[in-house]
Design an enzyme around this catalytic site. Structure first.
Site, PDB file in Angstrom:
ATOM      1  N   TYR A  50       0.906  -1.353  -0.117  1.00 24.94           N
ATOM      2  CA  TYR A  50      -0.101   0.062   0.129  1.00 24.94           C
ATOM      3  C   TYR A  50       0.900   1.344   0.029  1.00 24.94           C
ATOM      4  O   TYR A  50       0.371   2.144   0.476  1.00 24.94           O
ATOM      5  CB  TYR A  50      -0.888  -0.135   1.240  1.00 24.94           C
ATOM      6  CG  TYR A  50      -2.343  -0.912   0.946  1.00 24.94           C
ATOM      7  CD1 TYR A  50      -3.137  -0.498  -0.134  1.00 24.94           C
ATOM      8  CD2 TYR A  50      -2.636  -1.725   1.875  1.00 24.94           C
ATOM      9  CE1 TYR A  50      -4.460  -1.018  -0.122  1.00 24.94           C
ATOM     10  CE2 TYR A  50      -3.866  -2.450   1.665  1.00 24.94           C
ATOM     11  CZ  TYR A  50      -4.690  -2.169   0.586  1.00 24.94           C
ATOM     12  OH  TYR A  50      -5.677  -2.924   0.422  1.00 24.94           O
ATOM     13  N   ASN A 113     -13.479  -3.908   4.235  1.00 30.13           N
ATOM     14  CA  ASN A 113     -14.273  -3.912   2.908  1.00 30.13           C
ATOM     15  C   ASN A 113     -13.999  -4.936   2.126  1.00 30.13           C
ATOM     16  O   ASN A 113     -14.352  -5.283   0.975  1.00 30.13           O
ATOM     17  CB  ASN A 113     -14.074  -2.665   2.261  1.00 30.13           C
ATOM     18  CG  ASN A 113     -12.918  -2.261   1.606  1.00 30.13           C
ATOM     19  OD1 ASN A 113     -11.850  -3.079   1.848  1.00 30.13           O
ATOM     20  ND2 ASN A 113     -12.691  -1.171   1.138  1.00 30.13           N
ATOM     21  N   HIS A 116      -9.896  -6.482  -2.306  1.00 33.38           N
ATOM     22  CA  HIS A 116      -8.971  -5.558  -2.983  1.00 33.38           C
ATOM     23  C   HIS A 116      -8.960  -5.872  -4.522  1.00 33.38           C
ATOM     24  O   HIS A 116      -9.055  -7.286  -4.750  1.00 33.38           O
ATOM     25  CB  HIS A 116      -7.675  -5.623  -2.547  1.00 33.38           C
ATOM     26  CG  HIS A 116      -6.691  -4.962  -3.289  1.00 33.38           C
ATOM     27  ND1 HIS A 116      -6.627  -3.464  -3.037  1.00 33.38           N
ATOM     28  CD2 HIS A 116      -5.775  -5.342  -4.428  1.00 33.38           C
ATOM     29  CE1 HIS A 116      -5.563  -3.079  -4.165  1.00 33.38           C
ATOM     30  NE2 HIS A 116      -5.261  -4.138  -4.818  1.00 33.38           N
TER      31      HIS A 116
END
Ligand code: IDP
Ligand code: MG
Length: 138
Positions: A50, A113, A116
């Site tokens: 990231y 969530n 990815h």
């Protein structure tokens, strides 16, 4: 023409035993899982992955979460794979995601969530090679 993208089934989804359901979802959308590995990222590996978000306020929390438990990393192949996988996932914030998307149906929240997907063809190339060698993609 068939192309590839990179996917992660994130720790929140793996922990809730949603791995099989998400893989079925991918396959039912006619994307092929051409590489797949379960792993537990270190904090440093999550930070490297990231790196584009290094300056963002959520970077510490995000990389802590991504290294908090096992995930599944995968390479998906199919017609327009990068864009299609983003569409199947839905918006980053599950509250904004369309009905029928993975994030709308399964996500816990903005950070957790569930999945990815690479945001461009260039990111897909970088992300695939961060986790897989060409020999592992079949
Ligand atoms: P994406 O996963 O839809 O491409 P990005 O903006 O690239 O979304 O953010 C990477 C990940 O960081 C998101 O999937 C989510 O887990 C987390 N994230 C993004 N924005 C926030 C935020 O504002 N607060 C907390 N976590 C966030
Ligand atoms: Mg992104």
């Amino acid at each position: 023409m068939a192309s590839r993208t990179f996917a992660i089934i994130k720790p929140d989804a793996v922990e809730r035993s949603l791995t099989g359901r998400i893989i079925s979802w991918i396959e039912s959308e006619k994307l092929k899982v051409v590489a797949l590995r379960r792993m537990h990222m270190t904090k440093a590996e999550a930070e490297g992955f990231y790196i584009e978000h290094k300056e963002r306020p959520f970077f510490e929390s995000l990389t802590g979460y991504m290294s908090s438990g096992p995930c599944c990393v995968a390479v998906l192949e199919g017609e327009n794979a990068q864009e299609r996988w983003r569409d199947i996932m839905g918006a980053t914030n599950p509250n904004d995601a369309n009905e029928g998307t993975i994030r709308k149906e399964l996500a816990v929240g903005l950070e957790k969530n569930s999945v990815h997907g690479s945001d461009s063809e260039d990111s897909a190339k970088r992300e695939i090679s961060y986790f897989f060698s060409e020999l592992e993609i079949v």
